[in-house]
Design a protein around this motif. Sequence first.
Motif, short mmCIF file in Angstrom:
data_model
loop_
_atom_site.label_atom_id
_atom_site.label_comp_id
_atom_site.label_asym_id
_atom_site.label_seq_id
_atom_site.Cartn_x
_atom_site.Cartn_y
_atom_site.Cartn_z
N PHE A 15 3.59 68.77 -32.29
CA PHE A 15 2.86 67.53 -32.57
C PHE A 15 1.50 67.58 -31.91
O PHE A 15 1.25 68.41 -31.03
CB PHE A 15 3.66 66.31 -32.09
CG PHE A 15 4.07 66.38 -30.65
CD1 PHE A 15 3.23 65.93 -29.64
CD2 PHE A 15 5.30 66.91 -30.30
CE1 PHE A 15 3.61 66.00 -28.31
CE2 PHE A 15 5.69 66.99 -28.97
CZ PHE A 15 4.84 66.53 -27.98
N SER A 16 0.61 66.71 -32.37
CA SER A 16 -0.74 66.68 -31.81
C SER A 16 -0.91 65.45 -30.93
O SER A 16 -0.27 64.42 -31.11
CB SER A 16 -1.78 66.69 -32.92
OG SER A 16 -1.61 65.55 -33.73
N CYS A 62 7.30 56.33 -23.44
CA CYS A 62 6.26 56.93 -22.59
C CYS A 62 5.01 57.20 -23.41
O CYS A 62 5.08 57.71 -24.52
CB CYS A 62 6.82 58.24 -22.03
SG CYS A 62 5.62 59.47 -21.54
N ASP A 63 3.85 56.83 -22.86
CA ASP A 63 2.56 57.21 -23.44
C ASP A 63 2.27 58.62 -22.94
O ASP A 63 1.85 58.82 -21.81
CB ASP A 63 1.48 56.24 -22.99
CG ASP A 63 0.13 56.56 -23.59
OD1 ASP A 63 -0.13 57.73 -23.93
OD2 ASP A 63 -0.69 55.63 -23.69
N ARG A 74 -4.81 55.90 -29.28
CA ARG A 74 -3.63 56.08 -30.13
C ARG A 74 -4.06 56.15 -31.59
O ARG A 74 -4.84 55.35 -32.07
CB ARG A 74 -2.63 54.95 -29.92
CG ARG A 74 -1.33 55.26 -30.66
CD ARG A 74 -0.23 54.28 -30.40
NE ARG A 74 -0.62 52.94 -30.77
CZ ARG A 74 -0.84 51.96 -29.90
NH1 ARG A 74 -0.73 52.17 -28.62
NH2 ARG A 74 -1.19 50.76 -30.32
N ALA A 75 -3.55 57.15 -32.29
CA ALA A 75 -3.87 57.34 -33.70
C ALA A 75 -3.23 56.23 -34.53
O ALA A 75 -2.19 55.68 -34.16
CB ALA A 75 -3.37 58.70 -34.17
N ASP A 76 -3.85 55.93 -35.68
CA ASP A 76 -3.31 54.90 -36.57
C ASP A 76 -1.92 55.28 -37.08
O ASP A 76 -1.09 54.42 -37.34
CB ASP A 76 -4.23 54.68 -37.76
CG ASP A 76 -5.57 54.08 -37.33
OD1 ASP A 76 -5.61 53.41 -36.28
OD2 ASP A 76 -6.55 54.29 -38.05
N GLY A 91 11.62 57.61 -25.56
CA GLY A 91 10.66 57.84 -26.62
C GLY A 91 9.34 58.34 -26.05
O GLY A 91 8.95 57.97 -24.94
N VAL A 92 8.65 59.16 -26.83
CA VAL A 92 7.35 59.72 -26.43
C VAL A 92 6.37 59.42 -27.55
O VAL A 92 6.62 59.80 -28.70
CB VAL A 92 7.46 61.25 -26.22
CG1 VAL A 92 6.13 61.83 -25.81
CG2 VAL A 92 8.52 61.59 -25.20
N ILE A 93 5.26 58.76 -27.23
CA ILE A 93 4.25 58.44 -28.24
C ILE A 93 3.36 59.66 -28.48
O ILE A 93 2.80 60.21 -27.53
CB ILE A 93 3.37 57.25 -27.80
CG1 ILE A 93 4.23 56.02 -27.54
CG2 ILE A 93 2.29 56.95 -28.85
CD1 ILE A 93 3.49 54.87 -26.84
N VAL A 94 3.24 60.07 -29.74
CA VAL A 94 2.39 61.20 -30.11
C VAL A 94 1.50 60.77 -31.27
O VAL A 94 1.78 59.79 -31.95
CB VAL A 94 3.21 62.46 -30.49
CG1 VAL A 94 4.17 62.85 -29.37
CG2 VAL A 94 3.97 62.26 -31.79
N ASP A 95 0.40 61.51 -31.50
CA ASP A 95 -0.52 61.16 -32.59
C ASP A 95 0.09 61.47 -33.95
O ASP A 95 0.12 60.64 -34.84
CB ASP A 95 -1.85 61.89 -32.44
CG ASP A 95 -2.68 61.33 -31.30
OD1 ASP A 95 -2.32 60.26 -30.77
OD2 ASP A 95 -3.68 61.96 -30.93
#
Length: 146
Positions: A15-16, A62-63, A74-76, A91-95
Motif C-alpha cells: 500500500f502507499s 492507527c494513523d 489523508r487521501a480521499d 486498523g491501520v489507515i493507508v492512502d
Amino acid sequence: MATASPELAQQLVVFSLGDEEYALPITQVQEIIRYTEPRAVASEATWIRGVISLRGKIVPVCDLGARLGLNTERADNAKIVIVETDGGTAGVIVDEVEEVLTVEADQLDAVPASGSGFIDAIAKINDRLVILLNPEGIFSGVEFAA
C-alpha cells in the motif's frame, strides 16, 4: 539455477502512504475496508485516531503516517487495513492499497540503522523499494480492549 523453496517466499499486501510504498504480511491482514472516520477516544498515543465498530467488534485505528513520523494528508480514497496482532485486531489507515506481491527471501534486506521495532525489512522489487512493516511493532505499547 535452483528455484527458491516455497516456504521462503511470502505474500505481502502493498500500500502507499504519501510517496512511499509499504507492506504488511498477508498472513496478518484480515481485510481491507473503505475509510470511515474513527470515533475519538482518549489515548496517550497521539497516532491512535480512535475506534471503529467492525461487525460489532470495537477495533482501534492507527494513523500509520503519524506513527511513522510522516507528514501526510489523508487521501480521499483512503482505506483501513484490518490486521491481526498478538494483542488483538487493529486498523491501520493507508492512502491506497496497491497489490498483493509474492517476494522471495533474497528480495528482502535488513534495514540498517532503522532503530524501529515496526520495520521488518526492505523488499527490493525490480526498481522499487517497499518497506515491510511489523504489525506487532506498530502497536507495541497499545492496550487492546478484551
